[in-house]
Design a protein around this motif. Structure first.
Motif, PDB file in Angstrom:
ATOM      1  N   PHE A  32     -13.700 -73.822  -2.103  1.00  0.00           N
ATOM      2  CA  PHE A  32     -13.149 -73.097  -0.964  1.00  0.00           C
ATOM      3  C   PHE A  32     -14.068 -73.310   0.234  1.00  0.00           C
ATOM      4  CE2 PHE A  32     -12.124 -71.104  -4.956  1.00  0.00           C
ATOM      5  CZ  PHE A  32     -10.742 -70.957  -4.888  1.00  0.00           C
ATOM      6  N   GLU A  33     -13.595 -74.102   1.208  1.00  0.00           N
ATOM      7  CA  GLU A  33     -14.386 -74.488   2.365  1.00  0.00           C
ATOM      8  C   GLU A  33     -13.830 -73.850   3.635  1.00  0.00           C
ATOM      9  OE1 GLU A  33     -15.869 -78.851   2.084  1.00  0.00           O
ATOM     10  OE2 GLU A  33     -13.854 -78.866   1.237  1.00  0.00           O
ATOM     11  N   GLY A  34     -14.712 -73.313   4.464  1.00  0.00           N
ATOM     12  CA  GLY A  34     -14.270 -72.720   5.718  1.00  0.00           C
ATOM     13  C   GLY A  34     -15.298 -71.810   6.355  1.00  0.00           C
ATOM     14  N   SER A  45     -19.221 -63.403   3.966  1.00  0.00           N
ATOM     15  CA  SER A  45     -20.247 -64.351   4.396  1.00  0.00           C
ATOM     16  C   SER A  45     -21.135 -63.760   5.482  1.00  0.00           C
ATOM     17  CB  SER A  45     -19.566 -65.625   4.918  1.00  0.00           C
ATOM     18  OG  SER A  45     -20.466 -66.476   5.597  1.00  0.00           O
ATOM     19  N   SER A  46     -22.305 -64.348   5.624  1.00  0.00           N
ATOM     20  CA  SER A  46     -23.188 -63.983   6.725  1.00  0.00           C
ATOM     21  C   SER A  46     -22.637 -64.462   8.062  1.00  0.00           C
ATOM     22  CB  SER A  46     -24.593 -64.532   6.490  1.00  0.00           C
ATOM     23  OG  SER A  46     -24.568 -65.911   6.207  1.00  0.00           O
ATOM     24  N   ASP A  47     -21.496 -65.184   8.059  1.00  0.00           N
ATOM     25  CA  ASP A  47     -20.846 -65.544   9.321  1.00  0.00           C
ATOM     26  C   ASP A  47     -20.039 -64.378   9.896  1.00  0.00           C
ATOM     27  OD1 ASP A  47     -18.406 -65.437   7.944  1.00  0.00           O
ATOM     28  OD2 ASP A  47     -18.122 -67.606   7.893  1.00  0.00           O
ATOM     29  N   GLY A  48     -20.057 -63.217   9.203  1.00  0.00           N
ATOM     30  CA  GLY A  48     -19.410 -62.012   9.704  1.00  0.00           C
ATOM     31  C   GLY A  48     -17.969 -61.833   9.291  1.00  0.00           C
ATOM     32  N   SER A  49     -17.452 -62.686   8.420  1.00  0.00           N
ATOM     33  CA  SER A  49     -16.044 -62.618   8.051  1.00  0.00           C
ATOM     34  C   SER A  49     -15.828 -62.388   6.562  1.00  0.00           C
ATOM     35  CB  SER A  49     -15.320 -63.904   8.451  1.00  0.00           C
ATOM     36  OG  SER A  49     -15.669 -64.982   7.582  1.00  0.00           O
ATOM     37  N   LEU A  50     -14.652 -61.822   6.252  1.00  0.00           N
ATOM     38  CA  LEU A  50     -14.072 -61.862   4.914  1.00  0.00           C
ATOM     39  C   LEU A  50     -12.890 -62.818   4.993  1.00  0.00           C
ATOM     40  CD1 LEU A  50     -15.339 -58.878   5.283  1.00  0.00           C
ATOM     41  CD2 LEU A  50     -13.961 -58.298   3.287  1.00  0.00           C
ATOM     42  N   ARG A  51     -12.642 -63.563   3.930  1.00  0.00           N
ATOM     43  CA  ARG A  51     -11.539 -64.511   3.927  1.00  0.00           C
ATOM     44  C   ARG A  51     -10.836 -64.478   2.573  1.00  0.00           C
ATOM     45  NH1 ARG A  51     -13.312 -69.523   7.810  1.00  0.00           N
ATOM     46  NH2 ARG A  51     -14.929 -68.406   8.968  1.00  0.00           N
ATOM     47  N   VAL A  52      -9.519 -64.610   2.616  1.00  0.00           N
ATOM     48  CA  VAL A  52      -8.701 -64.653   1.408  1.00  0.00           C
ATOM     49  C   VAL A  52      -8.236 -66.086   1.191  1.00  0.00           C
ATOM     50  CG1 VAL A  52      -6.629 -63.785   0.262  1.00  0.00           C
ATOM     51  CG2 VAL A  52      -7.961 -62.258   1.734  1.00  0.00           C
ATOM     52  N   TRP A  53      -8.265 -66.511  -0.089  1.00  0.00           N
ATOM     53  CA  TRP A  53      -7.973 -67.899  -0.427  1.00  0.00           C
ATOM     54  C   TRP A  53      -6.948 -67.978  -1.552  1.00  0.00           C
ATOM     55  CZ3 TRP A  53     -11.136 -71.216   2.477  1.00  0.00           C
ATOM     56  CH2 TRP A  53     -12.278 -70.634   3.032  1.00  0.00           C
ATOM     57  N   ASN A  54      -6.147 -69.025  -1.522  1.00  0.00           N
ATOM     58  CA  ASN A  54      -5.269 -69.360  -2.642  1.00  0.00           C
ATOM     59  C   ASN A  54      -6.136 -70.020  -3.709  1.00  0.00           C
ATOM     60  OD1 ASN A  54      -3.545 -70.988  -4.389  1.00  0.00           O
ATOM     61  ND2 ASN A  54      -1.892 -70.505  -2.957  1.00  0.00           N
ATOM     62  N   SER A  55      -6.215 -69.385  -4.872  1.00  0.00           N
ATOM     63  CA  SER A  55      -7.133 -69.879  -5.900  1.00  0.00           C
ATOM     64  C   SER A  55      -6.661 -71.181  -6.528  1.00  0.00           C
ATOM     65  CB  SER A  55      -7.325 -68.811  -6.984  1.00  0.00           C
ATOM     66  OG  SER A  55      -6.098 -68.469  -7.572  1.00  0.00           O
ATOM     67  N   HIS A  68     -12.179 -61.925  -7.461  1.00  0.00           N
ATOM     68  CA  HIS A  68     -10.782 -62.208  -7.745  1.00  0.00           C
ATOM     69  C   HIS A  68      -9.915 -61.019  -7.385  1.00  0.00           C
ATOM     70  CE1 HIS A  68     -11.831 -65.798 -10.229  1.00  0.00           C
ATOM     71  NE2 HIS A  68     -12.945 -65.093 -10.406  1.00  0.00           N
ATOM     72  N   LEU A  69      -8.770 -61.282  -6.765  1.00  0.00           N
ATOM     73  CA  LEU A  69      -7.808 -60.238  -6.456  1.00  0.00           C
ATOM     74  C   LEU A  69      -6.770 -60.136  -7.574  1.00  0.00           C
ATOM     75  CD1 LEU A  69      -7.290 -60.797  -2.617  1.00  0.00           C
ATOM     76  CD2 LEU A  69      -8.694 -59.073  -3.763  1.00  0.00           C
ATOM     77  N   PRO A  70      -6.100 -58.987  -7.709  1.00  0.00           N
ATOM     78  CA  PRO A  70      -5.103 -58.822  -8.779  1.00  0.00           C
ATOM     79  C   PRO A  70      -4.029 -59.902  -8.732  1.00  0.00           C
ATOM     80  CG  PRO A  70      -5.602 -56.716  -7.756  1.00  0.00           C
ATOM     81  CD  PRO A  70      -6.288 -57.760  -6.926  1.00  0.00           C
ATOM     82  N   GLY A  71      -3.575 -60.308  -9.904  1.00  0.00           N
ATOM     83  CA  GLY A  71      -2.532 -61.318 -10.005  1.00  0.00           C
ATOM     84  C   GLY A  71      -3.046 -62.708 -10.284  1.00  0.00           C
ATOM     85  N   GLY A  72      -4.337 -62.939 -10.056  1.00  0.00           N
ATOM     86  CA  GLY A  72      -4.949 -64.208 -10.398  1.00  0.00           C
ATOM     87  C   GLY A  72      -4.655 -65.357  -9.458  1.00  0.00           C
ATOM     88  N   GLN A  73      -3.989 -65.084  -8.321  1.00  0.00           N
ATOM     89  CA  GLN A  73      -3.625 -66.162  -7.407  1.00  0.00           C
ATOM     90  C   GLN A  73      -4.515 -66.256  -6.182  1.00  0.00           C
ATOM     91  OE1 GLN A  73      -1.103 -68.307  -8.328  1.00  0.00           O
ATOM     92  NE2 GLN A  73      -1.207 -67.079 -10.196  1.00  0.00           N
ATOM     93  N   ARG A  74      -5.384 -65.245  -5.991  1.00  0.00           N
ATOM     94  CA  ARG A  74      -6.196 -65.208  -4.778  1.00  0.00           C
ATOM     95  C   ARG A  74      -7.630 -64.772  -5.098  1.00  0.00           C
ATOM     96  NH1 ARG A  74      -3.319 -60.805  -1.360  1.00  0.00           N
ATOM     97  NH2 ARG A  74      -3.249 -59.884  -3.462  1.00  0.00           N
ATOM     98  N   ILE A  75      -8.569 -65.235  -4.262  1.00  0.00           N
ATOM     99  CA  ILE A  75      -9.904 -64.670  -4.264  1.00  0.00           C
ATOM    100  C   ILE A  75     -10.221 -64.240  -2.836  1.00  0.00           C
ATOM    101  CG2 ILE A  75     -10.650 -66.135  -6.178  1.00  0.00           C
ATOM    102  CD1 ILE A  75     -12.472 -67.585  -4.102  1.00  0.00           C
ATOM    103  N   ILE A  76     -11.193 -63.341  -2.709  1.00  0.00           N
ATOM    104  CA  ILE A  76     -11.664 -62.941  -1.388  1.00  0.00           C
ATOM    105  C   ILE A  76     -13.169 -63.159  -1.346  1.00  0.00           C
ATOM    106  CG2 ILE A  76     -11.918 -60.518  -2.083  1.00  0.00           C
ATOM    107  CD1 ILE A  76     -11.107 -59.793   0.833  1.00  0.00           C
ATOM    108  N   THR A  77     -13.651 -63.640  -0.208  1.00  0.00           N
ATOM    109  CA  THR A  77     -15.068 -63.939  -0.045  1.00  0.00           C
ATOM    110  C   THR A  77     -15.611 -63.239   1.194  1.00  0.00           C
ATOM    111  OG1 THR A  77     -14.532 -65.933   1.230  1.00  0.00           O
ATOM    112  CG2 THR A  77     -14.903 -66.208  -1.142  1.00  0.00           C
TER     113      THR A  77
END
Length: 353
Positions: free
Chosen positions: A20-22, A43-53, A32-41
């Motif tokens: 997961f790059e960005g 970062s010290s860049d000040g953001s949270l991001r949701v990804w398609n796993s 991991h988020l419920p359902g197994g299709q997404r993760i959330i991260t």
């Protein structure tokens, strides 16, 4: 406790299942988020991001509320909210559906390194570089953008800095870990402290680590507490008598994050030696070879079924690894099976069940 694994296992190469790059700076949380299709991260860049796993692609825009680094995240027991700890001392509650902050708790005067939910989802626990651990009332209080001061209790821990906090499964106790003395060139004194969650009184002090205690995990049955440290070790504690029962010492640098598999049989660890490791908790032995990264590893998190592991790295990326394949290659497939009813599983904290 552990015996060396075979040279053949050490030399095998483990490859990630997804990347997961960005993020533009280090990744400090990946769950991991419920359902197994997404993760959330986060970062010290000040953001949270949701990804398609499955695809590794980011879903929607970055989650942002100010520019401060986000050092820790934890998923609520109902899977609908995420709490985050920031470098400016704020603790934020996010709604997963709207991707917005719904509450903001202030009071810490320095960065929040660790956040944890109570099992019933009614409390959030935070640990800060200001030396305190604070409990917050999730249900009461105003909604954003007004400041929220729904603090239930604050514990002045005696740690110079608090790096890790975790509730016991029944929420009656709190464990804190950190640095007990001022910064110095040489390793400093460190301990794990146990507190009564209602009174804030000290119950026990666990000594053994020789440098900063960076991470904690409490087993679901409440019988075992596990800690990781800058002294490169992972220590296992019996919570009946608060005695140390084992030391896992294969890492060669700071152990920054730990997680226990949902069935309580596998421990994962993240280290600044550029690896993550899997451990068999039934005998204390490492499983297979280290999971190599290109930079320091800050966090680990199991998927709901325990078959995948998410990691966050200083190379600005997050990864998913195939735990089932690693166990299969090591001839330890049975470690994914359901244990007996009295076996342990990780209480929801910096990492997800």
């Amino acid at each position: 406790m552990a015996s060396p694994i075979s040279k053949k296992k050490e030399t095998s190469v483990i490859t990630h299942r997804q990347k997961f790059e960005g993020h533009t700076e280090s990744v400090y949380g990946a769950i991991h988020l419920p359902g197994g299709q997404r993760i959330i991260t986060c970062s010290s860049d000040g953001s949270l991001r949701v990804w398609n796993s499955k695809t590794g692609k980011q879903i929607g825009e970055d989650w942002r509320d100010g520019d401060s680094a986000v050092w820790s995240i934890a998923l609520s027991p109902d899977g609908k909210k995420v709490v985050s700890g920031s470098g400016n001392g704020a603790v934020r509650l996010w709604d997963i559906d709207t991707c917005k902050v719904i509450k903001k708790w202030t009071g810490h005067t320095q960065g929040v390194e660790s956040v944890c939910w109570s099992r019933d989802g009614q409390r959030v626990l935070s640990g800060s570089w200001d030396g305190s651990a604070r409990q917050w009332d999730v249900e009461n209080g105003e909604t954003m953008p007004e400041p929220i001061e729904t603090i239930l209790a604050s514990i002045e821990t005696g740690h110079e800095y608090v790096y890790a906090v975790v509730y016991s499964p029944d929420t009656t106790l709190i464990a804190t870990g950190g640095q007990d003395g001022p910064w110095a060139e040489e390793p400093t004194e460190a301990s794990v402290k146990i507190w009564d969650a209602e009174t804030g009184k000290l119950v026990a002090t666990l000594k053994g680590h020789t440098d900063i205690v960076r991470c904690l995990a409490w087993t679901k049955d409440g019988k075992t507490l596990i800690s990781g440290s800058s002294d490169c070790s992972i220590r296992i504690w019996n919570t009946t008598n608060w005695k140390q029962t084992a030391v896992l010492d294969e890492h060669t640098s700071v152990v920054y994050g730990i997680a226990i598999s949902p069935n309580g049989r596998i421990l994962a660890s993240a280290s600044w030696d550029n690896t993550a490791r899997l451990w068999n908790l039934e005998n204390g032995q490492p499983i297979s070879s280290p999971i190599q990264h290109t930079d320091e590893v800050n966090c680990v998190s199991f998927s709901a079924g325990g078959k995948q592991l998410a990691t966050g790295c200083d190379d600005k990326n997050a990864y998913i690894w195939d735990v089932a394949a690693i166990l299969r290659e090591a001839g330890l497939d049975d470690l994914l099976s359901d244990p007996q009813a009295n076996k342990s599983a990780l209480h929801v904290c910096d990492t997800l069940i």
